[in-house]
Motif scaffolding. Structure first.
Motif, PDB file in Angstrom:
ATOM      1  N   LYS A 160       3.838  -5.037  -1.418  1.00  0.00           N
ATOM      2  CA  LYS A 160       3.078  -5.286  -0.199  1.00  0.00           C
ATOM      3  C   LYS A 160       1.615  -5.267  -0.629  1.00  0.00           C
ATOM      4  CE  LYS A 160       4.618  -3.808   3.600  1.00  0.00           C
ATOM      5  NZ  LYS A 160       5.374  -3.810   4.772  1.00  0.00           N
ATOM      6  N   THR A 161       0.729  -5.855   0.163  1.00  0.00           N
ATOM      7  CA  THR A 161      -0.668  -5.950  -0.233  1.00  0.00           C
ATOM      8  C   THR A 161      -1.582  -5.506   0.886  1.00  0.00           C
ATOM      9  OG1 THR A 161      -0.165  -7.829  -1.666  1.00  0.00           O
ATOM     10  CG2 THR A 161      -2.470  -7.507  -1.087  1.00  0.00           C
ATOM     11  N   TRP A 162      -2.498  -4.623   0.551  1.00  0.00           N
ATOM     12  CA  TRP A 162      -3.632  -4.290   1.407  1.00  0.00           C
ATOM     13  C   TRP A 162      -4.843  -4.903   0.749  1.00  0.00           C
ATOM     14  CZ3 TRP A 162      -3.270   1.667   2.630  1.00  0.00           C
ATOM     15  CH2 TRP A 162      -2.270   1.874   3.574  1.00  0.00           C
ATOM     16  N   LEU A 163      -5.743  -5.433   1.552  1.00  0.00           N
ATOM     17  CA  LEU A 163      -6.988  -5.984   1.046  1.00  0.00           C
ATOM     18  C   LEU A 163      -8.095  -4.969   1.260  1.00  0.00           C
ATOM     19  CD1 LEU A 163      -6.602  -9.574   2.510  1.00  0.00           C
ATOM     20  CD2 LEU A 163      -6.177  -8.833   0.160  1.00  0.00           C
ATOM     21  N   ALA A 164      -9.059  -4.935   0.355  1.00  0.00           N
ATOM     22  CA  ALA A 164     -10.137  -3.955   0.461  1.00  0.00           C
ATOM     23  C   ALA A 164     -11.486  -4.580   0.120  1.00  0.00           C
ATOM     24  CB  ALA A 164      -9.878  -2.776  -0.463  1.00  0.00           C
ATOM     25  N   CYS A 165     -12.502  -4.150   0.842  1.00  0.00           N
ATOM     26  CA  CYS A 165     -13.876  -4.471   0.474  1.00  0.00           C
ATOM     27  C   CYS A 165     -14.288  -3.459  -0.598  1.00  0.00           C
ATOM     28  CB  CYS A 165     -14.793  -4.389   1.696  1.00  0.00           C
ATOM     29  SG  CYS A 165     -14.954  -2.729   2.415  1.00  0.00           S
ATOM     30  N   GLY A 166     -15.463  -3.632  -1.162  1.00  0.00           N
ATOM     31  CA  GLY A 166     -15.938  -2.710  -2.185  1.00  0.00           C
ATOM     32  C   GLY A 166     -16.053  -1.281  -1.689  1.00  0.00           C
ATOM     33  N   GLU A 167     -16.456  -1.120  -0.430  1.00  0.00           N
ATOM     34  CA  GLU A 167     -16.638   0.221   0.138  1.00  0.00           C
ATOM     35  C   GLU A 167     -15.322   0.962   0.341  1.00  0.00           C
ATOM     36  OE1 GLU A 167     -18.309   2.299   4.236  1.00  0.00           O
ATOM     37  OE2 GLU A 167     -18.888   0.246   3.786  1.00  0.00           O
ATOM     38  N   HIS A 168     -14.249   0.250   0.681  1.00  0.00           N
ATOM     39  CA  HIS A 168     -12.983   0.905   1.016  1.00  0.00           C
ATOM     40  C   HIS A 168     -11.926   0.860  -0.093  1.00  0.00           C
ATOM     41  CE1 HIS A 168     -14.570   0.292   5.199  1.00  0.00           C
ATOM     42  NE2 HIS A 168     -14.317   1.588   5.146  1.00  0.00           N
ATOM     43  N   ARG A 169     -12.265   0.249  -1.219  1.00  0.00           N
ATOM     44  CA  ARG A 169     -11.285   0.197  -2.317  1.00  0.00           C
ATOM     45  C   ARG A 169     -10.822   1.600  -2.698  1.00  0.00           C
ATOM     46  NH1 ARG A 169     -12.319  -1.321  -8.613  1.00  0.00           N
ATOM     47  NH2 ARG A 169     -10.195  -0.932  -9.281  1.00  0.00           N
ATOM     48  N   GLY A 170     -11.756   2.527  -2.833  1.00  0.00           N
ATOM     49  CA  GLY A 170     -11.411   3.890  -3.244  1.00  0.00           C
ATOM     50  C   GLY A 170     -10.569   4.629  -2.229  1.00  0.00           C
ATOM     51  N   SER A 171     -10.961   4.595  -0.965  1.00  0.00           N
ATOM     52  CA  SER A 171     -10.229   5.372   0.045  1.00  0.00           C
ATOM     53  C   SER A 171      -8.832   4.804   0.295  1.00  0.00           C
ATOM     54  CB  SER A 171     -11.017   5.466   1.353  1.00  0.00           C
ATOM     55  OG  SER A 171     -11.270   4.184   1.894  1.00  0.00           O
ATOM     56  N   LEU A 172      -8.705   3.478   0.341  1.00  0.00           N
ATOM     57  CA  LEU A 172      -7.373   2.892   0.525  1.00  0.00           C
ATOM     58  C   LEU A 172      -6.505   3.146  -0.708  1.00  0.00           C
ATOM     59  CD1 LEU A 172      -8.271  -0.521   2.225  1.00  0.00           C
ATOM     60  CD2 LEU A 172      -7.217   1.475   3.312  1.00  0.00           C
ATOM     61  N   GLY A 173      -7.095   2.993  -1.889  1.00  0.00           N
ATOM     62  CA  GLY A 173      -6.353   3.249  -3.130  1.00  0.00           C
ATOM     63  C   GLY A 173      -5.935   4.703  -3.259  1.00  0.00           C
ATOM     64  N   ASP A 174      -6.835   5.620  -2.891  1.00  0.00           N
ATOM     65  CA  ASP A 174      -6.500   7.051  -2.954  1.00  0.00           C
ATOM     66  C   ASP A 174      -5.357   7.393  -2.009  1.00  0.00           C
ATOM     67  OD1 ASP A 174      -8.518   7.393  -4.813  1.00  0.00           O
ATOM     68  OD2 ASP A 174      -9.921   8.329  -3.392  1.00  0.00           O
ATOM     69  N   PHE A 175      -5.373   6.815  -0.805  1.00  0.00           N
ATOM     70  CA  PHE A 175      -4.314   7.037   0.175  1.00  0.00           C
ATOM     71  C   PHE A 175      -2.958   6.615  -0.407  1.00  0.00           C
ATOM     72  CE2 PHE A 175      -1.534   5.570   3.561  1.00  0.00           C
ATOM     73  CZ  PHE A 175      -1.588   6.598   4.482  1.00  0.00           C
ATOM     74  N   LEU A 176      -2.907   5.409  -0.968  1.00  0.00           N
ATOM     75  CA  LEU A 176      -1.652   4.912  -1.530  1.00  0.00           C
ATOM     76  C   LEU A 176      -1.239   5.692  -2.777  1.00  0.00           C
ATOM     77  CD1 LEU A 176      -2.331   1.092  -1.118  1.00  0.00           C
ATOM     78  CD2 LEU A 176      -0.675   2.463   0.184  1.00  0.00           C
ATOM     79  N   ASP A 177      -2.209   6.001  -3.635  1.00  0.00           N
ATOM     80  CA  ASP A 177      -1.910   6.703  -4.883  1.00  0.00           C
ATOM     81  C   ASP A 177      -1.401   8.120  -4.631  1.00  0.00           C
ATOM     82  OD1 ASP A 177      -1.806   6.618  -7.716  1.00  0.00           O
ATOM     83  OD2 ASP A 177      -3.648   7.818  -7.804  1.00  0.00           O
ATOM     84  N   ALA A 178      -1.950   8.807  -3.632  1.00  0.00           N
ATOM     85  CA  ALA A 178      -1.521  10.177  -3.320  1.00  0.00           C
ATOM     86  C   ALA A 178      -0.043  10.214  -2.914  1.00  0.00           C
ATOM     87  CB  ALA A 178      -2.381  10.759  -2.210  1.00  0.00           C
ATOM     88  N   ARG A 179       0.465   9.103  -2.404  1.00  0.00           N
ATOM     89  CA  ARG A 179       1.865   9.016  -1.971  1.00  0.00           C
ATOM     90  C   ARG A 179       2.766   8.410  -3.044  1.00  0.00           C
ATOM     91  NH1 ARG A 179      -1.704   9.397   1.569  1.00  0.00           N
ATOM     92  NH2 ARG A 179      -1.326  10.279   3.628  1.00  0.00           N
ATOM     93  N   GLY A 180       2.166   8.017  -4.165  1.00  0.00           N
ATOM     94  CA  GLY A 180       2.941   7.390  -5.234  1.00  0.00           C
ATOM     95  C   GLY A 180       3.293   5.947  -4.943  1.00  0.00           C
ATOM     96  N   PHE A 181       2.531   5.279  -4.062  1.00  0.00           N
ATOM     97  CA  PHE A 181       2.849   3.913  -3.653  1.00  0.00           C
ATOM     98  C   PHE A 181       2.045   2.854  -4.409  1.00  0.00           C
ATOM     99  CE2 PHE A 181       3.873   5.260   1.038  1.00  0.00           C
ATOM    100  CZ  PHE A 181       4.932   6.021   0.594  1.00  0.00           C
ATOM    101  N   LEU A 182       0.868   3.180  -4.908  1.00  0.00           N
ATOM    102  CA  LEU A 182      -0.025   2.189  -5.516  1.00  0.00           C
ATOM    103  C   LEU A 182       0.560   1.671  -6.818  1.00  0.00           C
ATOM    104  CD1 LEU A 182      -2.749   0.752  -5.184  1.00  0.00           C
ATOM    105  CD2 LEU A 182      -3.776   2.594  -6.516  1.00  0.00           C
ATOM    106  N   ARG A 183       0.628   0.357  -6.944  1.00  0.00           N
ATOM    107  CA  ARG A 183       1.181  -0.274  -8.146  1.00  0.00           C
ATOM    108  C   ARG A 183       0.126  -1.014  -8.951  1.00  0.00           C
ATOM    109  NH1 ARG A 183       4.180   3.184  -7.257  1.00  0.00           N
ATOM    110  NH2 ARG A 183       6.098   2.998  -6.106  1.00  0.00           N
TER     111      ARG A 183
END
Length: 76
Positions: free
Chosen positions: A40-63
């Motif tokens: 699945k894909t979430w899109l991010a601007c430069g400002e939100h790349r970190g917060s969206l990525g951290d959210f997914l990574d904390a759950r083990g979802f970020l690929r």
């Protein structure tokens, strides 16, 4: 990578309330719900790349995190 959207609609950040242009694609899946090959894909601007990525990574979802085709991040 192919992000299906009408050609006349700009790609915008997936963060709640953000309408900034998307420059990053965060590919993820929930292994409890999706097979290993599904993304699945979430899109991010430069400002939100970190917060969206951290959210997914904390759950083990970020690929993967990749630049959106045509974004200025490809010029870096």
């Amino acid at each position: 990578m192919s992000i299906p959207l009408p050609a006349d609609e700009p790609l915008v950040c997936s963060a709640r309330g953000c309408r900034a242009p998307a420059v990053w694609a965060l590919e993820w899946n929930n292994p409890r719900l999706h097979d290993a090959g599904r993304r699945k894909t979430w899109l991010a601007c430069g400002e939100h790349r970190g917060s969206l990525g951290d959210f997914l990574d904390a759950r083990g979802f970020l690929r993967a995190v990749t630049p959106v085709p045509g974004s200025p991040t490809l010029d870096m």
